[in-house]
Scaffold this motif. Sequence first.
Motif, PDB file in Angstrom:
ATOM      1  N   GLY A 122       0.601  -1.421  -0.212  1.00 17.24           N
ATOM      2  CA  GLY A 122      -0.392   0.129  -0.258  1.00 17.24           C
ATOM      3  C   GLY A 122       1.019   1.367   0.642  1.00 17.24           C
ATOM      4  N   ASN A 123       0.257   2.016   0.212  1.00 23.72           N
ATOM      5  CA  ASN A 123       0.609   3.841  -0.148  1.00 23.72           C
ATOM      6  C   ASN A 123       1.105   4.495   0.610  1.00 23.72           C
ATOM      7  OD1 ASN A 123      -1.070   4.866   0.709  1.00 23.72           O
ATOM      8  ND2 ASN A 123      -1.388   5.286  -0.905  1.00 23.72           N
ATOM      9  N   GLY A 124       0.904   3.725   2.134  1.00 19.21           N
ATOM     10  CA  GLY A 124       1.444   3.602   3.978  1.00 19.21           C
ATOM     11  C   GLY A 124       0.769   2.486   3.716  1.00 19.21           C
ATOM     12  N   PRO A 125       0.971   2.587   6.129  1.00 16.96           N
ATOM     13  CA  PRO A 125       0.562   1.052   6.280  1.00 16.96           C
ATOM     14  C   PRO A 125      -1.253   1.370   6.734  1.00 16.96           C
ATOM     15  CG  PRO A 125       2.049   2.842   8.068  1.00 16.96           C
ATOM     16  CD  PRO A 125       1.547   2.820   6.826  1.00 16.96           C
ATOM     17  N   VAL A 126      -1.608   1.850   6.654  1.00 17.86           N
ATOM     18  CA  VAL A 126      -2.549   1.558   6.709  1.00 17.86           C
ATOM     19  C   VAL A 126      -3.429   1.185   5.153  1.00 17.86           C
ATOM     20  CG1 VAL A 126      -5.400   2.979   7.358  1.00 17.86           C
ATOM     21  CG2 VAL A 126      -3.701   3.638   9.185  1.00 17.86           C
ATOM     22  N   ASN A 127      -3.584   1.999   4.575  1.00 18.43           N
ATOM     23  CA  ASN A 127      -3.936   1.037   3.584  1.00 18.43           C
ATOM     24  C   ASN A 127      -3.268  -0.381   2.916  1.00 18.43           C
ATOM     25  OD1 ASN A 127      -2.808   1.637   0.277  1.00 18.43           O
ATOM     26  ND2 ASN A 127      -4.945   2.440   0.574  1.00 18.43           N
ATOM     27  N   ALA A 128      -2.077  -0.532   3.290  1.00 17.85           N
ATOM     28  CA  ALA A 128      -1.451  -1.897   3.321  1.00 17.85           C
ATOM     29  C   ALA A 128      -2.421  -2.957   3.639  1.00 17.85           C
ATOM     30  CB  ALA A 128       0.053  -2.015   3.070  1.00 17.85           C
ATOM     31  N   LEU A 129      -2.497  -2.287   5.148  1.00 17.75           N
ATOM     32  CA  LEU A 129      -3.787  -3.063   6.256  1.00 17.75           C
ATOM     33  C   LEU A 129      -4.976  -3.646   5.462  1.00 17.75           C
ATOM     34  CD1 LEU A 129      -2.799  -4.319   8.776  1.00 17.75           C
ATOM     35  CD2 LEU A 129      -4.015  -2.449   9.743  1.00 17.75           C
ATOM     36  N   ASP A 130      -5.348  -2.239   4.706  1.00 19.16           N
ATOM     37  CA  ASP A 130      -6.492  -2.338   4.700  1.00 19.16           C
ATOM     38  C   ASP A 130      -7.024  -3.598   3.466  1.00 19.16           C
ATOM     39  OD1 ASP A 130      -9.321  -1.636   3.547  1.00 19.16           O
ATOM     40  OD2 ASP A 130      -8.161  -0.242   2.566  1.00 19.16           O
ATOM     41  N   HIS A 131      -5.534  -3.357   2.533  1.00 21.50           N
ATOM     42  CA  HIS A 131      -5.738  -4.114   0.792  1.00 21.50           C
ATOM     43  C   HIS A 131      -5.591  -5.785   2.018  1.00 21.50           C
ATOM     44  CE1 HIS A 131      -4.171  -0.559  -1.951  1.00 21.50           C
ATOM     45  NE2 HIS A 131      -5.665   0.038  -1.529  1.00 21.50           N
ATOM     46  N   ALA A 132      -4.620  -6.044   2.533  1.00 15.63           N
ATOM     47  CA  ALA A 132      -4.691  -7.129   2.872  1.00 15.63           C
ATOM     48  C   ALA A 132      -5.933  -7.955   3.803  1.00 15.63           C
ATOM     49  CB  ALA A 132      -3.315  -7.340   4.203  1.00 15.63           C
ATOM     50  N   ILE A 133      -6.185  -7.033   4.273  1.00 14.96           N
ATOM     51  CA  ILE A 133      -7.137  -7.453   5.012  1.00 14.96           C
ATOM     52  C   ILE A 133      -8.416  -8.219   4.231  1.00 14.96           C
ATOM     53  CG2 ILE A 133      -9.230  -7.176   6.493  1.00 14.96           C
ATOM     54  CD1 ILE A 133      -7.636  -5.655   8.251  1.00 14.96           C
ATOM     55  N   ARG A 134      -8.843  -7.060   2.872  1.00 16.25           N
ATOM     56  CA  ARG A 134      -9.736  -7.025   1.695  1.00 16.25           C
ATOM     57  C   ARG A 134      -9.608  -8.141   1.065  1.00 16.25           C
ATOM     58  NH1 ARG A 134     -12.589  -2.639  -0.326  1.00 16.25           N
ATOM     59  NH2 ARG A 134     -12.195  -1.272   1.150  1.00 16.25           N
ATOM     60  N   LYS A 135      -7.752  -8.334   1.025  1.00 17.66           N
ATOM     61  CA  LYS A 135      -7.974  -9.455   0.120  1.00 17.66           C
ATOM     62  C   LYS A 135      -7.589 -10.673   0.565  1.00 17.66           C
ATOM     63  CE  LYS A 135      -3.685 -10.545  -2.469  1.00 17.66           C
ATOM     64  NZ  LYS A 135      -2.051 -10.366  -2.487  1.00 17.66           N
ATOM     65  N   ALA A 136      -8.102 -11.164   1.643  1.00 19.41           N
ATOM     66  CA  ALA A 136      -8.161 -12.720   2.455  1.00 19.41           C
ATOM     67  C   ALA A 136      -9.488 -12.206   2.150  1.00 19.41           C
ATOM     68  CB  ALA A 136      -8.096 -12.212   3.772  1.00 19.41           C
ATOM     69  N   LEU A 137     -10.030 -11.461   3.085  1.00 22.39           N
ATOM     70  CA  LEU A 137     -12.198 -11.238   3.190  1.00 22.39           C
ATOM     71  C   LEU A 137     -13.082 -11.699   1.603  1.00 22.39           C
ATOM     72  CD1 LEU A 137     -12.665  -9.340   5.904  1.00 22.39           C
ATOM     73  CD2 LEU A 137     -12.404 -11.528   5.578  1.00 22.39           C
ATOM     74  N   GLU A 138     -12.219 -11.097   0.660  1.00 19.40           N
ATOM     75  CA  GLU A 138     -13.011 -10.560  -0.368  1.00 19.40           C
ATOM     76  C   GLU A 138     -13.037 -12.513  -1.110  1.00 19.40           C
ATOM     77  OE1 GLU A 138     -12.379  -6.564  -2.044  1.00 19.40           O
ATOM     78  OE2 GLU A 138     -11.369  -8.252  -2.613  1.00 19.40           O
ATOM     79  N   ARG A 139     -12.484 -13.514  -0.839  1.00 23.27           N
ATOM     80  CA  ARG A 139     -12.771 -14.587  -1.037  1.00 23.27           C
ATOM     81  C   ARG A 139     -14.206 -15.704  -0.733  1.00 23.27           C
ATOM     82  NH1 ARG A 139     -11.479 -20.332  -0.753  1.00 23.27           N
ATOM     83  NH2 ARG A 139     -10.120 -19.762   1.404  1.00 23.27           N
ATOM     84  N   PHE A 140     -14.284 -15.023   0.631  1.00 25.65           N
ATOM     85  CA  PHE A 140     -15.447 -14.597   1.270  1.00 25.65           C
ATOM     86  C   PHE A 140     -16.551 -13.957   0.915  1.00 25.65           C
ATOM     87  CE2 PHE A 140     -12.105 -16.834   2.987  1.00 25.65           C
ATOM     88  CZ  PHE A 140     -11.943 -17.940   3.265  1.00 25.65           C
ATOM     89  N   TYR A 141     -16.176 -13.144   1.030  1.00 24.37           N
ATOM     90  CA  TYR A 141     -17.606 -12.473   0.841  1.00 24.37           C
ATOM     91  C   TYR A 141     -16.804 -10.856  -0.033  1.00 24.37           C
ATOM     92  CZ  TYR A 141     -17.723 -13.119   5.523  1.00 24.37           C
ATOM     93  OH  TYR A 141     -17.936 -14.302   6.692  1.00 24.37           O
ATOM     94  N   PRO A 142     -17.717 -11.365  -1.063  1.00 30.35           N
ATOM     95  CA  PRO A 142     -17.028 -10.384  -2.162  1.00 30.35           C
ATOM     96  C   PRO A 142     -17.407  -9.193  -2.809  1.00 30.35           C
ATOM     97  CG  PRO A 142     -18.314 -12.166  -3.346  1.00 30.35           C
ATOM     98  CD  PRO A 142     -18.293 -12.654  -1.806  1.00 30.35           C
ATOM     99  N   GLN A 143     -18.661  -9.036  -1.655  1.00 28.29           N
ATOM    100  CA  GLN A 143     -19.144  -7.973  -2.391  1.00 28.29           C
ATOM    101  C   GLN A 143     -18.889  -6.502  -1.022  1.00 28.29           C
ATOM    102  OE1 GLN A 143     -20.147 -10.402   0.492  1.00 28.29           O
ATOM    103  NE2 GLN A 143     -22.124 -10.049   1.286  1.00 28.29           N
ATOM    104  N   LEU A 144     -17.826  -7.333  -0.676  1.00 29.09           N
ATOM    105  CA  LEU A 144     -16.427  -6.061   0.237  1.00 29.09           C
ATOM    106  C   LEU A 144     -16.027  -5.085  -1.027  1.00 29.09           C
ATOM    107  CD1 LEU A 144     -14.823  -7.841   2.974  1.00 29.09           C
ATOM    108  CD2 LEU A 144     -16.596  -6.220   3.365  1.00 29.09           C
ATOM    109  N   LYS A 145     -16.061  -5.682  -2.380  1.00 31.50           N
ATOM    110  CA  LYS A 145     -15.241  -5.076  -3.298  1.00 31.50           C
ATOM    111  C   LYS A 145     -15.947  -3.520  -3.786  1.00 31.50           C
ATOM    112  CE  LYS A 145     -13.056  -8.344  -5.739  1.00 31.50           C
ATOM    113  NZ  LYS A 145     -13.871  -9.944  -6.417  1.00 31.50           N
ATOM    114  N   GLU A 146     -17.216  -3.784  -3.607  1.00 32.48           N
ATOM    115  CA  GLU A 146     -18.587  -2.451  -4.009  1.00 32.48           C
ATOM    116  C   GLU A 146     -18.073  -1.623  -3.081  1.00 32.48           C
ATOM    117  OE1 GLU A 146     -22.341  -4.411  -1.907  1.00 32.48           O
ATOM    118  OE2 GLU A 146     -21.431  -5.910  -4.424  1.00 32.48           O
ATOM    119  N   MET A 147     -17.462  -1.797  -1.554  1.00 31.78           N
ATOM    120  CA  MET A 147     -16.989  -0.449  -1.084  1.00 31.78           C
ATOM    121  C   MET A 147     -15.785  -0.031  -1.214  1.00 31.78           C
ATOM    122  SD  MET A 147     -16.576  -2.715   3.038  1.00 31.78           S
ATOM    123  CE  MET A 147     -15.909  -1.081   3.781  1.00 31.78           C
ATOM    124  N   LYS A 148     -16.099   1.327  -0.144  1.00 31.30           N
ATOM    125  CA  LYS A 148     -14.279   1.891  -0.541  1.00 31.30           C
ATOM    126  C   LYS A 148     -14.070   2.820   0.937  1.00 31.30           C
ATOM    127  CE  LYS A 148     -14.982   6.173  -3.312  1.00 31.30           C
ATOM    128  NZ  LYS A 148     -15.668   6.728  -3.551  1.00 31.30           N
TER     129      LYS A 148
END
Length: 532
Positions: A440-466
């Motif tokens: 990510g471009n900063g620690p919070v951004n990287a954490l956000d990307h990593a958690i979403r990446k882990a969850l999106e397989r189970f909950y694809p609707q998370l892609k809709e949020m920003k």
Amino acid sequence: MSRRIEIYDTTLRDGTQAEEFNLSLEDKIRVALKLDELGIDYIEGGWPGSNPKDARFFKEIRDYQLKHARIAAFGSTHHPRKEAHLDENLKALLEAKTPVVTIFGKSWTIHVKEALKTTLERNLEIIESSVKFLRPHVEKLFYDAEHFFDGFKEDPDYAVETLRRAWGAGADCLVLCDTNGGTLPHELVEIIREVKKRLGQEISFGIHAHNDSDCAVANSLFAILEGATQVQGTMNGVGERCGNANLCSIIPNLVLKMGVECEAGKNLPRLTEVSRFIFELANLPHPRNLPYVGRSAFAHKGGVHVSAILRHPRTYEHIEPELVGNTRRVLVSDLSGRSNIVYKARQFGLELSQEDPVVGKIVEEVKKREAEGYEFEAAEASLELLMYRLLGEPKQYFELLGYRVLDMKPTKEGPLLVEATVMVRVPPGVGEVEHTAAVGNGPVNALDHAIRKALERFYPQLKEMKLEDYKVRVLPGTPGTGARVRVLITSRDGDGQWGTVGVSHDILEASCQALIESYTYKLFRDRQRKEA
Ligand SMILES: CC(=O)SCCNC(=O)CCNC(=O)[C@H](O)C(C)(C)COP(=O)(O)OP(=O)(O)OC[C@H]1O[C@@H](n2cnc3c(N)ncnc32)[C@H](O)[C@@H]1OP(=O)(O)O
Ligand SMILES: CC(=O)C(=O)O
């Protein structure tokens, strides 16, 4: 028969003289169209002799069919060393081809001598010849008597003579300006009465007040009580220095409290929308405490207030919020009582009674969390989750087993490298463990990307949020870098926006809490909608 007042908006001219309030040409057009929809009588678009953007505004606005408003071009009287027909500013005013022109001239002797560097007699000639020159070419010609009240205090005969010259030359309205904003209401009333006496004839006059003594709205209302037929001001009170008289307060005060009519009064329920639209366009936060139109204008926080509001809204509201297009809000904080919780729960779709023991538990939990540094006013999604949790809902959708964030700058010139690794179990307790990494471009951004990446397989609707907004506040207590912080996150999807909160000594941990609340809220709300 009730009185009628003309509303003259100068957001696009005096408003843009405010620090940080800047509008592009396209913005100016959009604001003008909104003001027209609101029913503003005159829209001062700018000073055409000042810059190409203002000159182009007048050209472009001609392509639009306005419903009600008339566009005004603004400028000064002619230059002391020129004659009217050779003055570029006056020529630019005519080239703007507006039905209305407003020019300002000097009323205060110090301004004539020090700012214009001319004689008192020459200034009178300048006023007269400028008005005479413009008169045949425009439908309406307004004369702004700059610094009128200060000028009157110093030399009343001279200040009144400037008005006589402008009126005699054909101005349709003499607008008395409190340019430095230092006049108090009782002085203004005395001066207006004296001016009317000295003029000895009926004139049409208006008011243009600045807010340096915090009296611009009061001064405008008093001027109207003294007979002004035109009131100038800006949306949300923007303007040079401390701003101009706020039309978002003046209009409802006139219509709802003084029985004075104006075209914009017919569209009062649109006032809040227009006020917020203009600041949104200027990329400025809309001040919460703006009377009538601010988000806090009808927000109730103290338990005693909320209890009474539930019994009868008039107990703590001077008008019904809907009259100006605003809404009642109840805030939940450590000043809350059971009434706040019952009201809020209803908004979240929960019917609770004051006597329900869970209400007491929620009040207690909110107060405990607020003492730890949580704040729920801007994090209503966290509050909703807290309430449902205390009622045995919602189920947890995932479990964050751990995270690691690497924040590296290996070389002085090179880029910052940030990587986050997370482990989540879905569903919690029994499910699969997902282990992912992301940058990510900063620690919070990287954490956000990593958690979403882990969850999106189970909950694809998370892609809709920003993530829409991220705020960190250092909490009082331990000074320096050991302090606790509160993180507020605003997230959005196609259906709306929600706020969540996290608190910790560690900024990443606080951010992680707020992020997890945000994903949980999205999954919880989507499930509720599906079940409904
Ligand atoms: C009370 C108010 O809010 S009035 C509106 C104030 N708004 C603005 O000033 C924004 C737009 N202004 C501008 O773009 C520029 O100031 C311009 C184009 C109008 C003038 O620019 P310049 O010629 O460079 O002059 P400058 O900005 O230094 O202003 C001072 C000049 O204005 C003249 N001036 C000021 N008030 C008046 C007046 N009422 N009538 C005639 N001339 C005036 C002064 O005599 C002075 O001229 P000088 O320098 O030749 O002696
Ligand atoms: C004209 C004007 O903007 C003023 O006197 O404040």
